[in-house]
Each structure stands twice: as structure tokens, then as C-alpha cells.
Scaffold this active site. Sequence first.
Site, short mmCIF file in Angstrom:
data_model
loop_
_atom_site.label_atom_id
_atom_site.label_comp_id
_atom_site.label_asym_id
_atom_site.label_seq_id
_atom_site.Cartn_x
_atom_site.Cartn_y
_atom_site.Cartn_z
N GLY A 55 0.81 -1.19 0.00
CA GLY A 55 0.00 0.00 0.00
C GLY A 55 0.85 1.25 0.00
CB CYS A 56 0.15 4.67 1.18
SG CYS A 56 0.97 6.27 1.36
#
Length: 215
Positions: A55-56
Site C-alpha cells: 500500500g501507500c
Amino acid sequence: MFFTRKQSDLIAPEQTLPGRSESPWHLSDRHVVLDSPVVTDQAPAGHEVAVFGLGCFWGAEELYWKMPGVWSTSVGYAGGDTPHPSYEEVCSGRTNHTEAVRVVFDPAVVSYADLVKAFFEVHDPTQGMRQGNDVGTQYRSAIYWTTPGQEQTALELTRVYGDELARRGLGEITTEVREAPTYYYAEDVHQQYLAKNPYGYRCHSNTGVPFPTGA
């Protein structure tokens, strides 16, 4: 996050952006938290390199720099086709890269297995091309191993955690597990972003399932 296009599928390599022959941005010499080099193409003797996509990458890097035994971390782009992409290009869905964190660690202090277990616990590996509200191919889950030993560990722990999720009636793991591709360092503004911006964005969409003990 600056600019995103919700791309839910990888595109053919010939359709990706052309990129550039070398990185156009300057990176800081020192890690603002660990005071180690940010660019770690040459890891210290006795250390290993691990690369993860979860993810981020802002929140992913923060999680790993806090782990004892981690010597340096950086964020970048991996698993795609465009050479030396920019953040905006990756977020367009037209490079096939995932946001990645590169972890240089001392295996005498923290094992690769512990890094992988943390990886599974802090994000949701069942969501495909997304993490929570972050949707796009750049948010897909990935383990990029750098040694045969890491490959064996990554595959075994993926199986163990997948069995645990199945036992609990949760989804199947969609994590991409393969040999580490070329890693491109992200722009300096993204390096140790949450140390520079303590109230910045964090996405930790996880299953809430701890890694089984004894594995």
C-alpha cells in the site's frame, strides 16, 4: 496523495510510459530517522535487502524504520515496466509499478521471517489492486525476494498466513511473490515522509489477524 487514477488492472508492457534513462531528482544523503544512507545500492557487509509493497509507501516505510535491526529504509517503485518513473506516472496506472519500501537489515538482529510476518500483519494481502480506500495497481501487495533463502521463507510464510486466513473464513492472499525486480528510488519528498510530516497520511488497512505463533 497528490494525484491518482484508479487503475485496477496492469497494462501490457508496450502500453506503459517510456520513462527516462536516469533519475532526474536528487536524494538526500542521510536518512532523517536512522542517520544511514538513503541510497543503499551497496549494503554493509553482513546485511540483507528486503523489498515489500504493502500500500501507500509513506506508512510502510515508517513501520519498518521502527523495527530494531533495520539499518536503512527508502521508498521507491518496483515491479513495473517504466524506467525511472515519477510519482505522478506511477499513480496514473501507466507504469505497472507498485509503491515499494526497500529495507536494509541486519539478520543477526532481526530475521527476514520477522520482516515478512510484520508485512502480513500491517496490511491486508487479500485486496488485490488496493488497500482500503487507496485503489490502483500501485497499491498491490508484493514480496520481492533478493536471495534464495528469502524466496523459501516468503513462500512458506505466505502459505502459513493464507491457511490462517482461510481457517477464519477470510479472503485468499493476492500477494505477488517473486524475485526482486529493478527498484527505482522515489523522489526526495517521499523519503521518510512521515518523519518530515508527522501528521501525514497513513493507510494501514489490515485483516486484524496476527501471524500464527510458532510459524
